[in-house]
Design a protein around this motif. Structure first.
Motif, mmCIF file in Angstrom:
data_model
loop_
_atom_site.group_PDB
_atom_site.id
_atom_site.type_symbol
_atom_site.label_atom_id
_atom_site.label_comp_id
_atom_site.label_asym_id
_atom_site.label_seq_id
_atom_site.Cartn_x
_atom_site.Cartn_y
_atom_site.Cartn_z
ATOM 1 N N PRO A 34 25.120 31.145 58.099
ATOM 2 C CA PRO A 34 23.663 30.062 59.211
ATOM 3 C C PRO A 34 22.655 30.995 59.142
ATOM 4 N N SER A 35 22.637 32.119 59.437
ATOM 5 C CA SER A 35 21.764 32.885 59.726
ATOM 6 C C SER A 35 20.989 33.091 58.352
ATOM 7 N N GLY A 36 22.107 33.271 57.136
ATOM 8 C CA GLY A 36 21.445 33.747 55.334
ATOM 9 C C GLY A 36 21.382 35.454 55.236
ATOM 10 N N ARG A 37 21.983 36.309 56.364
ATOM 11 C CA ARG A 37 22.482 37.091 55.848
ATOM 12 C C ARG A 37 23.291 37.981 55.864
ATOM 13 N N GLY A 38 24.510 36.631 55.686
ATOM 14 C CA GLY A 38 26.048 37.263 55.660
ATOM 15 C C GLY A 38 26.616 36.092 55.421
ATOM 16 N N PHE A 39 27.801 36.365 55.189
ATOM 17 C CA PHE A 39 29.221 34.688 54.485
ATOM 18 C C PHE A 39 29.751 34.792 56.198
ATOM 19 N N THR A 40 29.927 33.233 55.721
ATOM 20 C CA THR A 40 31.432 32.481 56.226
ATOM 21 C C THR A 40 32.695 33.067 55.381
ATOM 22 N N SER A 92 24.298 28.477 64.448
ATOM 23 C CA SER A 92 25.614 28.701 64.390
ATOM 24 C C SER A 92 26.422 28.584 65.718
ATOM 25 N N GLU A 93 25.934 28.811 66.621
ATOM 26 C CA GLU A 93 27.101 28.194 67.640
ATOM 27 C C GLU A 93 26.989 26.452 67.682
ATOM 28 N N ALA A 94 26.266 25.969 66.880
ATOM 29 C CA ALA A 94 27.308 23.769 67.165
ATOM 30 C C ALA A 94 28.053 24.846 66.239
ATOM 31 N N ARG A 95 27.883 24.931 65.047
ATOM 32 C CA ARG A 95 28.741 25.075 64.058
ATOM 33 C C ARG A 95 30.400 26.811 63.988
ATOM 34 N N PHE A 96 30.296 27.260 65.147
ATOM 35 C CA PHE A 96 30.810 28.646 64.964
ATOM 36 C C PHE A 96 31.378 29.043 66.576
ATOM 37 N N PRO A 115 35.518 28.362 70.724
ATOM 38 C CA PRO A 115 35.282 26.977 69.757
ATOM 39 C C PRO A 115 33.910 26.124 69.935
ATOM 40 N N PRO A 116 33.097 25.239 69.229
ATOM 41 C CA PRO A 116 32.242 24.411 69.623
ATOM 42 C C PRO A 116 32.974 23.853 69.492
ATOM 43 N N GLU A 117 32.897 22.397 71.084
ATOM 44 C CA GLU A 117 32.837 20.881 70.858
ATOM 45 C C GLU A 117 34.412 20.412 69.906
ATOM 46 N N GLY A 118 34.980 20.040 70.425
ATOM 47 C CA GLY A 118 35.886 19.936 70.079
ATOM 48 C C GLY A 118 36.823 19.848 68.595
ATOM 49 N N HIS A 119 36.764 21.544 68.757
ATOM 50 C CA HIS A 119 37.458 22.292 67.808
ATOM 51 C C HIS A 119 38.408 23.225 68.315
#
Length: 119
Positions: A34-40, A92-96, A115-119
């Motif tokens: 999400p930051s564009g500086r790395g990878f998931t 990033s916080e919402a996704r991860f 983890p984010p809500e619901g995970h």
């Protein structure tokens, strides 16, 4: 369940080279973060991330917690320390979820992950 491994992070000097190396080695699906500086990192098991600017870093293992703030308070109460990660944002916080790097009372590094809500 709290305390189970929930995320891992690899630090490398050059994230593009890291993507090529680990993608070829393990057949991982690495997508821009999400930051564009790395990878998931998509794996069949625990999800992960890869970031640059961290030559020679050891992998970070993050343990799941239900309440990051309470877990951080407990780390400090037990004589451990915490460190800022930097680069965190709302997307990033919402996704991860939320993360915190820590060291135990002997200086060994580990991470906490809510983890984010619901995970």
């Amino acid at each position: 369940m709290a305390g189970e491994p929930s995320f891992f992070e690899l630090g490398v000097a050059d994230p593009e080279r890291g993507r090529d190396f680990y993608g070829a080695l393990f057949d991982w699906d690495l997508q821009p973060g999400p930051s564009g500086r790395g990878f998931t990192i998509g794996t069949a098991g625990v999800p992960g991330g890869l970031h640059g600017g961290d030559a020679g870093a050891s992998p970070y293992l993050f343990f799941r917690v239900d309440d990051l703030d309470a877990a951080v308070a407990k780390v400090l109460e037990l004589g451990g320390t915490t460190e800022e990660l930097g680069g965190e944002d709302a997307d990033s916080e919402a996704r991860f979820g939320r993360f915190k790097l820590c060291r135990d009372d002997q200086g060994s590094a580990f991470g906490l992950h809510q983890p984010p809500e619901g995970h």
